[in-house]
Design a protein around this motif. Structure first.
Motif, PDB file in Angstrom:
ATOM      1  N   ASN A 133       8.902  -1.033  -1.285  1.00 19.29           N
ATOM      2  CA  ASN A 133      10.478  -0.668  -1.553  1.00 19.29           C
ATOM      3  C   ASN A 133      10.479   1.206  -1.720  1.00 19.29           C
ATOM      4  N   CYS A 134      11.428   1.709  -1.036  1.00 18.02           N
ATOM      5  CA  CYS A 134      11.355   3.162  -0.758  1.00 18.02           C
ATOM      6  C   CYS A 134      11.529   3.629  -2.293  1.00 18.02           C
ATOM      7  N   THR A 135      12.143   2.839  -3.121  1.00 23.44           N
ATOM      8  CA  THR A 135      12.493   3.496  -4.710  1.00 23.44           C
ATOM      9  C   THR A 135      11.011   3.284  -5.340  1.00 23.44           C
ATOM     10  N   THR A 136      10.175   2.178  -5.210  1.00 22.40           N
ATOM     11  CA  THR A 136       9.061   1.769  -5.699  1.00 22.40           C
ATOM     12  C   THR A 136       8.050   3.076  -5.438  1.00 22.40           C
ATOM     13  N   ILE A 137       8.171   3.478  -4.048  1.00 21.62           N
ATOM     14  CA  ILE A 137       7.264   4.585  -3.735  1.00 21.62           C
ATOM     15  C   ILE A 137       7.546   5.863  -4.194  1.00 21.62           C
ATOM     16  N   ARG A 170      11.333   8.905   5.349  1.00 17.05           N
ATOM     17  CA  ARG A 170      10.050   9.374   5.489  1.00 17.05           C
ATOM     18  C   ARG A 170       9.061   8.888   4.425  1.00 17.05           C
ATOM     19  N   LEU A 171       8.931   9.779   3.498  1.00 14.29           N
ATOM     20  CA  LEU A 171       8.006   9.318   2.509  1.00 14.29           C
ATOM     21  C   LEU A 171       8.188   7.904   1.942  1.00 14.29           C
ATOM     22  N   GLY A 172       9.378   7.369   1.781  1.00 14.15           N
ATOM     23  CA  GLY A 172       9.715   6.132   1.284  1.00 14.15           C
ATOM     24  C   GLY A 172       9.473   5.146   2.197  1.00 14.15           C
ATOM     25  N   ALA A 173       9.137   5.182   3.238  1.00 19.49           N
ATOM     26  CA  ALA A 173       9.222   4.152   4.455  1.00 19.49           C
ATOM     27  C   ALA A 173       8.297   4.530   5.637  1.00 19.49           C
ATOM     28  N   ALA A 174       8.773   5.598   6.490  1.00 23.56           N
ATOM     29  CA  ALA A 174       8.386   5.493   7.690  1.00 23.56           C
ATOM     30  C   ALA A 174       6.808   6.258   7.676  1.00 23.56           C
ATOM     31  N   LEU A 175       6.766   7.410   6.776  1.00 25.15           N
ATOM     32  CA  LEU A 175       5.530   8.015   6.572  1.00 25.15           C
ATOM     33  C   LEU A 175       4.431   7.180   5.988  1.00 25.15           C
ATOM     34  N   ASP A 176       4.891   6.340   5.008  1.00 22.58           N
ATOM     35  CA  ASP A 176       4.047   5.515   4.178  1.00 22.58           C
ATOM     36  C   ASP A 176       3.287   4.294   5.227  1.00 22.58           C
ATOM     37  N   ALA A 211       0.672  -1.270  -0.026  1.00 23.73           N
ATOM     38  CA  ALA A 211      -0.071   0.128  -0.036  1.00 23.73           C
ATOM     39  C   ALA A 211       0.647   1.164   0.090  1.00 23.73           C
ATOM     40  N   ILE A 212       0.414   2.230  -0.889  1.00 25.39           N
ATOM     41  CA  ILE A 212       0.960   3.443  -0.906  1.00 25.39           C
ATOM     42  C   ILE A 212      -0.440   4.190  -0.789  1.00 25.39           C
ATOM     43  N   PRO A 213      -0.867   4.925   0.503  1.00 24.20           N
ATOM     44  CA  PRO A 213      -2.128   5.493   0.587  1.00 24.20           C
ATOM     45  C   PRO A 213      -2.333   6.522  -0.413  1.00 24.20           C
ATOM     46  N   PRO A 214      -1.470   7.530  -0.916  1.00 22.74           N
ATOM     47  CA  PRO A 214      -1.779   8.532  -1.995  1.00 22.74           C
ATOM     48  C   PRO A 214      -2.112   7.689  -3.450  1.00 22.74           C
ATOM     49  N   VAL A 215      -1.456   6.729  -3.449  1.00 23.35           N
ATOM     50  CA  VAL A 215      -1.787   5.916  -4.792  1.00 23.35           C
ATOM     51  C   VAL A 215      -2.679   4.895  -4.854  1.00 23.35           C
ATOM     52  N   ASN A 216      -2.696   3.878  -4.172  1.00 23.86           N
ATOM     53  CA  ASN A 216      -3.790   2.750  -4.052  1.00 23.86           C
ATOM     54  C   ASN A 216      -4.496   2.448  -2.822  1.00 23.86           C
ATOM     55  N   PRO A 217      -5.278   3.604  -2.215  1.00 14.89           N
ATOM     56  CA  PRO A 217      -5.875   3.684  -0.899  1.00 14.89           C
ATOM     57  C   PRO A 217      -6.971   2.490  -0.954  1.00 14.89           C
ATOM     58  N   GLU A 218      -7.662   2.029  -2.112  1.00 12.31           N
ATOM     59  CA  GLU A 218      -8.421   1.114  -2.351  1.00 12.31           C
ATOM     60  C   GLU A 218      -8.094  -0.182  -1.576  1.00 12.31           C
ATOM     61  N   VAL A 219      -6.721  -0.611  -1.739  1.00 14.97           N
ATOM     62  CA  VAL A 219      -6.497  -1.884  -1.222  1.00 14.97           C
ATOM     63  C   VAL A 219      -6.435  -1.899   0.545  1.00 14.97           C
ATOM     64  N   LEU A 220      -6.677  -0.713   1.116  1.00 17.42           N
ATOM     65  CA  LEU A 220      -6.968  -0.542   2.613  1.00 17.42           C
ATOM     66  C   LEU A 220      -8.297  -0.432   3.208  1.00 17.42           C
ATOM     67  N   GLU A 221      -9.420  -0.567   1.936  1.00 23.41           N
ATOM     68  CA  GLU A 221     -10.837  -0.107   2.342  1.00 23.41           C
ATOM     69  C   GLU A 221     -11.282  -1.229   3.284  1.00 23.41           C
ATOM     70  N   THR A 222     -10.743  -2.396   3.325  1.00 21.69           N
ATOM     71  CA  THR A 222     -11.164  -3.369   4.408  1.00 21.69           C
ATOM     72  C   THR A 222     -10.073  -3.848   5.044  1.00 21.69           C
ATOM     73  N   PRO A 223      -9.774  -4.027   6.164  1.00 22.77           N
ATOM     74  CA  PRO A 223      -8.568  -4.441   7.158  1.00 22.77           C
ATOM     75  C   PRO A 223      -8.120  -5.881   6.299  1.00 22.77           C
ATOM     76  N   PRO A 224      -6.796  -6.403   6.021  1.00 25.05           N
ATOM     77  CA  PRO A 224      -6.734  -7.521   5.430  1.00 25.05           C
ATOM     78  C   PRO A 224      -6.885  -8.593   6.425  1.00 25.05           C
ATOM     79  N   PRO A 225      -7.630  -9.657   6.063  1.00 24.63           N
ATOM     80  CA  PRO A 225      -7.444 -10.881   7.063  1.00 24.63           C
ATOM     81  C   PRO A 225      -6.152 -11.400   7.551  1.00 24.63           C
TER      82      PRO A 225
END
Ligand code: A2P
Length: 343
Positions: A127-131, A326-332, A105-119
């Motif tokens: 990865n920080c570069t992916t973010i 930050r953005l690439g890890a902890a903040l995400d 998950a990257i909340p500014p990019v794909n928040p939809e994957v967090l709509e329901t908590p994962p079982p």
């Protein structure tokens, strides 16, 4: 909430603790955990010192949330069990990123994957570069349909943790006064450390981790697999080259992307100007470009050098930088937690 930070003494763990404090995350009980080496050390949080405990499944029992940034092998050894016992784990390592039951998950990019908590009760931070790359590419994908991606990274030594930072600083110290010799270096006398494995001071090293039989490094394999999962494009052609550079904080990535329709730099700038967690720094006339040093400490990715590729109206080249800790890890990780608790 009762919140544990696993890897609290590390580069990302410390940033995570700072961000929980800065964003006034609702923490009732705070527990910093690390390896046995750090047990008994103290970590400041909201004006108080908290004693670091050695990580165990028992230590985390009953906690609502665990932020983990202690490497993939520690994550593999502990997190499934901690999650099974009821604690939601947000993991910064690569251990579970590609597992089908774990959202990436990257909340500014794909928040939809967090709509329901994962079982599985585990959410993975990419990865920080992916973010860094996804913050720039995902809005363009939504506008014009991504068809392929070439990513070349320029990754700071803090991506390898505190030890990476120390290694660079030690090498710069060792070479101080002897810089002229670097025009004709004696390989036998160049400082080499355990983390990068090749001199990193005054150098760039196109190998982050081991080179696999495929010819790519593990870091490159992550940068090729993770965008496919995050963007929901399982067949997206992606090629990555990841390079360690002697910067302390801030990763940069050069991106070449092709799209399903023509898109010009002005449209891309307009799309990115509206995108969350992105700031366009792109003014060819005045020479304004994004750099990792300027991205360090920020909660946005800086994106610039947006340009067309000759004879390819469907392609763009651009350059993105973000604070990898930050953005690439902890903040995400903290943004993921905020989404999960509906904040
Ligand atoms: P420690 O400081 O005790 O080694 P970095 O990414 O900056 O290298 O930090 C890694 C973090 O992960 C540190 O907090 C480190 O603790 C922690 N860590 C490493 N190995 C383990 C382990 N086996 N169990 C718990 N924490 C670990």
């Amino acid at each position: 909430m009762d919140v544990a930070v696993i890897g609290a003494t590390g580069a990302v763990g410390r940033e995570m603790t700072r961000i929980l404090e800065e964003r006034a995350f609702p923490v009732d009980r705070f527990l910093p955990l690390a390896s046995a080496r750090s047990a008994g050390r103290r970590v400041p949080f909201r004006g108080e010192d908290h004693e670091v405990q050695e990580l165990s499944v028992e230590a985390v029992r009953g906690f609502d949330l665990a932020f983990a940034s202690a490497g993939a092998s520690t994550a593999r050894a502990f997190l499934r069990e901690i999650a099974a016992a009821g604690t939601v784990c947000i993991d910064n390592s690569s251990a579970f990123r590609m597992d089908p039951d774990v959202p990436l998950a990257i909340p500014p990019v794909n928040p939809e994957v967090l709509e329901t908590p994962p079982p599985s009760r585990i959410v993975a931070v990419p990865n920080c570069t992916t973010i860094t790359a996804m913050l720039a590419v995902a809005p363009l994908h939504r506008a014009a349909g991504l068809r392929s991606l070439v990513l070349s990274s320029y990754q700071s030594v803090s991506g390898a943790g505190q030890r990476g930072v120390r290694e660079l600083i030690e090498q710069i110290e060792k070479l101080r006064g002897d810089e002229a010799s670097l025009a004709r270096p004696d390989p036998a006398t160049l400082p080499v450390g355990e983390v990068v494995g090749t001199t990193i001071a005054y150098n760039v090293v196109p190998r982050i981790g081991d080179i696999e039989p495929s010819g790519f490094t593990g870091e490159e394999a992550k940068m090729m697999a993770e965008p496919r999962k995050i963007l929901g494009l399982p067949d997206l052609p992606v090629v990555a080259t990841s390079v360690r550079v002697p910067t302390i904080v801030g990763h940069a990535v050069s991106i070449v992307a092709t799209f399903g329709r023509p898109i010009d730099p002005d449209e891309a700038r307009a799309v990115l100007a509206r995108a969350p967690a992105v700031e366009v720094r792109d003014d060819p006339a005045s020479g304004v470009v994004p750099t990792p040093l300027e991205a360090a400490g920020l909660d946005v990715a800086l994106v610039g050098r947006i340009r067309r590729i000759p004879d390819r109206p469907d392609a763009l080249a651009l350059f993105a930088c973000a604070d990898n800790l930050r953005l690439g890890a902890a903040l995400d990780a903290v943004l993921i937690a905020e989404r999960l608790i509906g904040r």
